[in-house]
Motif scaffolding. Structure first.
Motif, PDB file in Angstrom:
ATOM      1  N   GLN A   1       0.830  -1.210   0.000  1.00  0.00           N
ATOM      2  CA  GLN A   1       0.000   0.000   0.000  1.00  0.00           C
ATOM      3  C   GLN A   1       0.864   1.259   0.000  1.00  0.00           C
ATOM      4  N   LYS A   2       1.999   1.188   0.682  1.00  0.00           N
ATOM      5  CA  LYS A   2       2.926   2.324   0.687  1.00  0.00           C
ATOM      6  C   LYS A   2       3.509   2.556  -0.708  1.00  0.00           C
ATOM      7  N   GLU A   3       3.515   1.513  -1.518  1.00  0.00           N
ATOM      8  CA  GLU A   3       3.931   1.640  -2.913  1.00  0.00           C
ATOM      9  C   GLU A   3       2.785   2.135  -3.806  1.00  0.00           C
ATOM     10  N   ASN A   4       1.672   2.488  -3.172  1.00  0.00           N
ATOM     11  CA  ASN A   4       0.453   2.955  -3.866  1.00  0.00           C
ATOM     12  C   ASN A   4      -0.232   1.854  -4.672  1.00  0.00           C
ATOM     13  N   ILE A   5      -0.076   0.628  -4.209  1.00  0.00           N
ATOM     14  CA  ILE A   5      -0.768  -0.516  -4.806  1.00  0.00           C
ATOM     15  C   ILE A   5      -1.909  -0.909  -3.862  1.00  0.00           C
ATOM     16  N   GLY A   6      -3.140  -0.779  -4.351  1.00  0.00           N
ATOM     17  CA  GLY A   6      -4.318  -1.004  -3.506  1.00  0.00           C
ATOM     18  C   GLY A   6      -4.661  -2.468  -3.340  1.00  0.00           C
ATOM     19  N   VAL A   7      -3.825  -3.187  -2.627  1.00  0.00           N
ATOM     20  CA  VAL A   7      -4.091  -4.602  -2.366  1.00  0.00           C
ATOM     21  C   VAL A   7      -5.266  -4.749  -1.394  1.00  0.00           C
ATOM     22  N   ASN A   8      -5.798  -5.955  -1.335  1.00  0.00           N
ATOM     23  CA  ASN A   8      -6.911  -6.254  -0.440  1.00  0.00           C
ATOM     24  C   ASN A   8      -6.762  -7.702   0.024  1.00  0.00           C
ATOM     25  N   VAL A   9      -7.666  -8.172   0.861  1.00  0.00           N
ATOM     26  CA  VAL A   9      -7.708  -9.577   1.257  1.00  0.00           C
ATOM     27  C   VAL A   9      -9.151 -10.057   1.136  1.00  0.00           C
ATOM     28  N   HIS A  10      -9.350 -11.124   0.382  1.00  0.00           N
ATOM     29  CA  HIS A  10     -10.678 -11.724   0.217  1.00  0.00           C
ATOM     30  C   HIS A  10     -10.613 -13.197   0.607  1.00  0.00           C
ATOM     31  N   TYR A  11     -11.385 -13.584   1.605  1.00  0.00           N
ATOM     32  CA  TYR A  11     -12.233 -12.833   2.515  1.00  0.00           C
ATOM     33  C   TYR A  11     -11.907 -13.225   3.941  1.00  0.00           C
ATOM     34  N   VAL A  12     -12.352 -12.411   4.878  1.00  0.00           N
ATOM     35  CA  VAL A  12     -12.392 -12.868   6.263  1.00  0.00           C
ATOM     36  C   VAL A  12     -13.426 -13.995   6.306  1.00  0.00           C
ATOM     37  N   PRO A  13     -13.060 -15.212   6.759  1.00  0.00           N
ATOM     38  CA  PRO A  13     -14.048 -16.299   6.808  1.00  0.00           C
ATOM     39  C   PRO A  13     -15.308 -15.850   7.538  1.00  0.00           C
ATOM     40  N   VAL A  14     -16.451 -16.167   6.969  1.00  0.00           N
ATOM     41  CA  VAL A  14     -17.720 -15.632   7.483  1.00  0.00           C
ATOM     42  C   VAL A  14     -17.890 -15.893   8.972  1.00  0.00           C
ATOM     43  N   TYR A  15     -17.558 -17.104   9.424  1.00  0.00           N
ATOM     44  CA  TYR A  15     -17.827 -17.419  10.830  1.00  0.00           C
ATOM     45  C   TYR A  15     -16.807 -16.790  11.784  1.00  0.00           C
ATOM     46  N   TYR A  16     -15.834 -16.041  11.268  1.00  0.00           N
ATOM     47  CA  TYR A  16     -14.944 -15.258  12.123  1.00  0.00           C
ATOM     48  C   TYR A  16     -15.650 -14.026  12.690  1.00  0.00           C
ATOM     49  N   HIS A  17     -16.673 -13.555  11.997  1.00  0.00           N
ATOM     50  CA  HIS A  17     -17.332 -12.323  12.414  1.00  0.00           C
ATOM     51  C   HIS A  17     -18.011 -12.496  13.779  1.00  0.00           C
TER      52      HIS A  17
END
Length: 401
Positions: free
Chosen positions: A329-345
């Motif tokens: 992200q500091k390199e200005n690359i908009g990475v993400n993570v898919h997904y937080v496992p549903v039952y973690y919520h």
């Protein structure tokens, strides 16, 4: 974040402006189509919506298509049409956005999570049978990242156990399974038109089906459960008369949104072709990085490439994913993570779901990073992503921080 770990990034990043992981592509044709509807007699549900539904049905090869205000609303409608009710169990994957299973809860049903295949990251058919009980009503597979799930095996399981199959194809408009378009295979299929998806209507969703009964129920459900067709009325007081036959919702899409959808649909195949081009470039350029697992493509499916996910293989990288994520992200690359496992919520924890039930899903979650991928990316954008990944991983492998 530990300042020492990011000290090297005090210099110039690979790009001077931020590249989001996903983004809509809107041009003058799209804008003109919306203005045209705004100048017409219909701006809410009207003839433009009906045209959009017809064109999605034709594109996917389905008999019917019903538009909704969002993909979540569409999936809720599918659960209603399927007759999912209190205590009914629905098998799905935890590697998805929470909406997939939330829609089961909306109907009083019980989501039952099954682990994913370690290669495709889609629901693992071999583990479904042991989860089926007398209360099981349906299966909701997710075509994760745009890669079709193992539909042949899933349909066989559904048929053997008299289960309804609702495909969550939020990622998979334009994808194919054994040369057949997603949207015409299962009992019902949901598509999403959120701005990060292949085409957008701002917010919006669609259910396709070949079943007329499901179609009629979906039409009712999105508009308060109300019917107006004379042959469906229990009484008929006159041409103004309508009846509410079920507890529906106001989930209608507007003609304004539909006009944008029609314009976007014309460009869908070119959007997918561009996504594939960028994905091939990523795979070619990153193949030499031995600490990464790159996306696997099932020979039975033709992915529409909604997401490009890299998996960190080495223990050292896994333990420091947060560092790698923040460095990119500091390199200005908009990475993400898919997904937080549903039952973690926390909400799902409050319902009694516990961590540890789907170990492959949980392991993947700890190792995934999603790279930017959308049709509006330039060749230079794609090169910047690759250069940033190589820069960050090279630094990290040497520093061992």
């Amino acid at each position: 974040m530990d300042k020492e770990k990011l000290a090297i990034y005090g210099g110039q990043p690979v790009r001077d402006h931020f590249l989001p992981y996903g983004k809509q592509v809107i041009n003058e044709d799209d804008i003109h189509s919306v203005i045209k509807v705004l100048s017409s007699d219909f701006i809410t549900t009207g003839p433009t919506l009906e045209r959009f539904e017809r064109e999605i049905a034709e594109y996917t090869g389905a008999k019917y298509a019903v538009a909704f205000s969002s993909g979540t609303a569409a999936l809720h409608g599918a659960c209603f049409a399927a007759g999912i009710g209190k205590g009914d169990e629905v098998i799905t994957t935890p590697m998805t956005f929470a909406a997939t299973s939330n829609c089961v809860l909306y109907q009083g049903g019980i989501p039952v999570f099954v682990d994913i295949d370690p290669k495709t990251y889609n629901i693992n058919p071999s583990q479904i049978k042991e989860k089926i009980t007398k209360k099981t009503k349906a299966i909701i597979p997710v075509h994760f990242t745009g890669q079709p799930a193992a539909l042949e095996e899933l349909l066989e399981i559904a048929k053997e156990n008299n289960l309804i199959m609702i495909e969550d194809a939020a990622h998979a408009l334009g994808a194919k399974y054994k040369n057949k378009k997603i949207g015409s295979i299962g009992d019902m299929t949901m598509f999403s038109f959120h701005p990060v998806k292949h085409i957008t209507t701002g917010e919006g969703g669609m259910i396709t089906t070949n079943n007329e009964d499901y179609y009629q129920k979906l039409i009712q459900f999105r508009s308060h459960g109300i019917v107006r067709a004379k042959h469906l009325l229990k009484e008929n007081h006159g041409p103004w008369y309508y009846e509410m036959h079920s507890l529906g919702f106001n989930y209608r899409m507007t003609d304004i949104q539909a006009s944008l959808g029609i314009s976007q649909l014309k460009k869908l195949d070119s959007f997918i072709a561009r996504r594939k081009q960028i994905s091939r470039f990523y795979t070619h350029e990153l193949a030499s990085l031995k600490d990464l697992t790159l996306p696997y493509q099932d020979k039975n499916g033709d992915s529409s490439w909604h997401l490009y996910i890299i998996k960190l293989k080495s223990r050292n990288l896994n333990a420091n994913r947060k560092f790698i994520f923040e460095a990119l992200q500091k390199e200005n690359i908009g990475v993400n993570v898919h997904y937080v496992p549903v039952y973690y919520h926390p909400y799902y924890e409050s319902l009694g779901y516990k961590k540890g039930s789907c170990p492959v899903t949980e392991s993947c979650y700890e190792e995934f990073i999603t790279l930017p991928l959308h049709a509006g990316m330039s060749d230079q954008d794609a090169k910047d992503v690759v250069n940033a990944v190589k820069k960050v991983l090279n630094y990290f492998s040497k520093s061992r921080l």
